[in-house]
Design a protein around this motif. Structure first.
Motif, PDB file in Angstrom:
ATOM      1  N   HIS A 262      -1.718  11.073  11.031  1.00  0.00           N
ATOM      2  CA  HIS A 262      -2.418  12.154  10.324  1.00  0.00           C
ATOM      3  C   HIS A 262      -2.044  12.146   8.835  1.00  0.00           C
ATOM      4  N   HIS A 263      -0.744  12.101   8.562  1.00  0.00           N
ATOM      5  CA  HIS A 263      -0.308  12.132   7.164  1.00  0.00           C
ATOM      6  C   HIS A 263      -0.608  10.817   6.444  1.00  0.00           C
ATOM      7  N   ARG A 264      -0.614   9.709   7.163  1.00  0.00           N
ATOM      8  CA  ARG A 264      -1.005   8.436   6.546  1.00  0.00           C
ATOM      9  C   ARG A 264      -2.461   8.507   6.106  1.00  0.00           C
ATOM     10  N   GLY A 265      -3.286   9.173   6.874  1.00  0.00           N
ATOM     11  CA  GLY A 265      -4.680   9.378   6.476  1.00  0.00           C
ATOM     12  C   GLY A 265      -4.786  10.189   5.196  1.00  0.00           C
ATOM     13  N   GLN A 266      -3.941  11.205   5.060  1.00  0.00           N
ATOM     14  CA  GLN A 266      -3.921  11.975   3.814  1.00  0.00           C
ATOM     15  C   GLN A 266      -3.538  11.076   2.637  1.00  0.00           C
ATOM     16  N   ILE A 267      -2.542  10.235   2.838  1.00  0.00           N
ATOM     17  CA  ILE A 267      -2.107   9.325   1.775  1.00  0.00           C
ATOM     18  C   ILE A 267      -3.243   8.376   1.405  1.00  0.00           C
ATOM     19  N   SER A 268      -3.979   7.911   2.388  1.00  0.00           N
ATOM     20  CA  SER A 268      -5.139   7.055   2.120  1.00  0.00           C
ATOM     21  C   SER A 268      -6.145   7.785   1.237  1.00  0.00           C
ATOM     22  N   ALA A 269      -6.417   9.039   1.561  1.00  0.00           N
ATOM     23  CA  ALA A 269      -7.346   9.834   0.747  1.00  0.00           C
ATOM     24  C   ALA A 269      -6.804  10.040  -0.665  1.00  0.00           C
ATOM     25  N   TYR A 270      -5.504  10.310  -0.780  1.00  0.00           N
ATOM     26  CA  TYR A 270      -4.886  10.491  -2.099  1.00  0.00           C
ATOM     27  C   TYR A 270      -5.043   9.219  -2.937  1.00  0.00           C
ATOM     28  N   LEU A 271      -4.803   8.068  -2.314  1.00  0.00           N
ATOM     29  CA  LEU A 271      -4.972   6.799  -3.025  1.00  0.00           C
ATOM     30  C   LEU A 271      -6.412   6.666  -3.527  1.00  0.00           C
ATOM     31  N   GLN A 272      -7.361   6.905  -2.652  1.00  0.00           N
ATOM     32  CA  GLN A 272      -8.765   6.758  -3.022  1.00  0.00           C
ATOM     33  C   GLN A 272      -9.179   7.744  -4.112  1.00  0.00           C
ATOM     34  N   MET A 273      -8.634   8.959  -4.063  1.00  0.00           N
ATOM     35  CA  MET A 273      -8.940   9.950  -5.095  1.00  0.00           C
ATOM     36  C   MET A 273      -8.417   9.501  -6.460  1.00  0.00           C
ATOM     37  N   ASN A 274      -7.434   8.600  -6.435  1.00  0.00           N
ATOM     38  CA  ASN A 274      -6.859   8.065  -7.668  1.00  0.00           C
ATOM     39  C   ASN A 274      -7.316   6.638  -7.944  1.00  0.00           C
ATOM     40  N   LYS A 275      -8.431   6.267  -7.320  1.00  0.00           N
ATOM     41  CA  LYS A 275      -9.077   4.972  -7.530  1.00  0.00           C
ATOM     42  C   LYS A 275      -8.188   3.778  -7.187  1.00  0.00           C
ATOM     43  N   ILE A 276      -7.378   3.953  -6.141  1.00  0.00           N
ATOM     44  CA  ILE A 276      -6.538   2.875  -5.620  1.00  0.00           C
ATOM     45  C   ILE A 276      -7.033   2.567  -4.214  1.00  0.00           C
ATOM     46  N   GLU A 277      -7.345   1.316  -3.972  1.00  0.00           N
ATOM     47  CA  GLU A 277      -7.825   0.897  -2.655  1.00  0.00           C
ATOM     48  C   GLU A 277      -6.665   0.927  -1.663  1.00  0.00           C
ATOM     49  N   PRO A 278      -6.784   1.725  -0.598  1.00  0.00           N
ATOM     50  CA  PRO A 278      -5.701   1.746   0.393  1.00  0.00           C
ATOM     51  C   PRO A 278      -5.669   0.454   1.190  1.00  0.00           C
ATOM     52  N   PRO A 279      -4.507   0.111   1.715  1.00  0.00           N
ATOM     53  CA  PRO A 279      -4.419  -1.106   2.527  1.00  0.00           C
ATOM     54  C   PRO A 279      -5.243  -0.959   3.803  1.00  0.00           C
ATOM     55  N   GLN A 280      -5.700  -2.066   4.301  1.00  0.00           N
ATOM     56  CA  GLN A 280      -6.374  -2.081   5.597  1.00  0.00           C
ATOM     57  C   GLN A 280      -5.298  -2.212   6.661  1.00  0.00           C
ATOM     58  N   ILE A 281      -5.246  -1.282   7.595  1.00  0.00           N
ATOM     59  CA  ILE A 281      -4.116  -1.276   8.526  1.00  0.00           C
ATOM     60  C   ILE A 281      -4.084  -2.491   9.438  1.00  0.00           C
ATOM     61  N   PHE A 282      -5.240  -3.105   9.694  1.00  0.00           N
ATOM     62  CA  PHE A 282      -5.257  -4.298  10.528  1.00  0.00           C
ATOM     63  C   PHE A 282      -5.750  -5.517   9.748  1.00  0.00           C
ATOM     64  N   GLY A 283      -5.757  -5.424   8.410  1.00  0.00           N
ATOM     65  CA  GLY A 283      -6.038  -6.587   7.579  1.00  0.00           C
ATOM     66  C   GLY A 283      -7.475  -6.813   7.169  1.00  0.00           C
ATOM     67  N   LEU A 284      -8.428  -6.152   7.814  1.00  0.00           N
ATOM     68  CA  LEU A 284      -9.843  -6.363   7.490  1.00  0.00           C
ATOM     69  C   LEU A 284     -10.561  -5.038   7.333  1.00  0.00           C
ATOM     70  N   LYS A 285     -11.561  -5.003   6.466  1.00  0.00           N
ATOM     71  CA  LYS A 285     -12.477  -3.876   6.417  1.00  0.00           C
ATOM     72  C   LYS A 285     -13.502  -4.094   7.528  1.00  0.00           C
ATOM     73  N   ILE A 286     -14.122  -3.049   7.991  1.00  0.00           N
ATOM     74  CA  ILE A 286     -15.069  -3.158   9.100  1.00  0.00           C
ATOM     75  C   ILE A 286     -16.213  -4.130   8.757  1.00  0.00           C
ATOM     76  N   GLU A 287     -16.568  -4.187   7.488  1.00  0.00           N
ATOM     77  CA  GLU A 287     -17.643  -5.082   7.064  1.00  0.00           C
ATOM     78  C   GLU A 287     -17.245  -6.553   7.199  1.00  0.00           C
ATOM     79  N   GLN A 288     -15.965  -6.827   7.289  1.00  0.00           N
ATOM     80  CA  GLN A 288     -15.474  -8.201   7.390  1.00  0.00           C
ATOM     81  C   GLN A 288     -15.330  -8.690   8.840  1.00  0.00           C
ATOM     82  N   VAL A 289     -15.473  -7.771   9.768  1.00  0.00           N
ATOM     83  CA  VAL A 289     -15.329  -8.136  11.184  1.00  0.00           C
ATOM     84  C   VAL A 289     -16.580  -8.862  11.633  1.00  0.00           C
ATOM     85  N   GLU A 290     -16.377 -10.025  12.214  1.00  0.00           N
ATOM     86  CA  GLU A 290     -17.520 -10.807  12.713  1.00  0.00           C
ATOM     87  C   GLU A 290     -18.053 -10.163  13.974  1.00  0.00           C
TER      88      GLU A 290
END
Length: 160
Positions: free
Chosen positions: A131-159
């Motif tokens: 839950h709090h990691r999700g908040q940190i992800s939002a905080y990063l995005q609000m500050n124009k920082i791309e959060p890490p992908q927790i499993f290495g890929l964005k959904i658009e990259q999944v075959e």
């Protein structure tokens, strides 16, 4: 239902490692940033995650809920907060292994005072952190920082 504490601790370590990817993505300048005055700062969230690990452990070791707080004395820099997170994770996992599998079937009091099976409290530990990691992800995005992908890929990259 959780049946094996060692297996659970291995799972919890994976959750922790993914959280640490977020810590590495944070610049020190963002530690005191918060979306509004009545919210936790980024640093507060990280220190809160760490201190909560000890709070959860306390219910298994001592039968009491005690929260140590999330003040800057527990880390004022990314480096110090990282050390605090690692130390609390180690203490949590070692402590859970010591209380062992017998604890899993015992009844534990929740913060509200009613009893539940201990494994239900164990499930709350990663849920709380995620839950709090999700908040940190939002905080990063609000500050124009791309959060890490927790499993290495964005959904658009999944075959597909």
């Amino acid at each position: 239902m959780i049946l094996d504490m060692k297996e659970y601790v291995q799972y919890l370590d994976g959750v922790h490692k993914r959280t640490m990817h977020y810590v590495k993505a944070l610049p020190n300048e963002l530690l005191e940033w918060k979306p509004s005055e009545d919210k936790f700062s980024t640093g507060d969230l990280l220190r809160h995650i760490a201190s909560s690990r000890l709070m959860f452990l306390g219910i298994f070791e001592h039968g009491s809920w005690t929260y140590a707080g999330h003040d800057t004395g527990k880390g004022a820099s990314i480096e110090d907060i990282s050390k605090y997170l690692e130390a609390c994770q180690l203490k949590l996992t070692e402590g859970l292994l010591q209380v062992g599998n017998d604890t899993l079937t015992k009844k534990i009091k929740t913060m509200h005072g009613h009893e539940v099976s201990a494994w239900r409290i164990l499930m709350a530990i990663p849920e709380h952190e995620i839950h709090h990691r999700g908040q940190i992800s939002a905080y990063l995005q609000m500050n124009k920082i791309e959060p890490p992908q927790i499993f290495g890929l964005k959904i658009e990259q999944v075959e597909t």
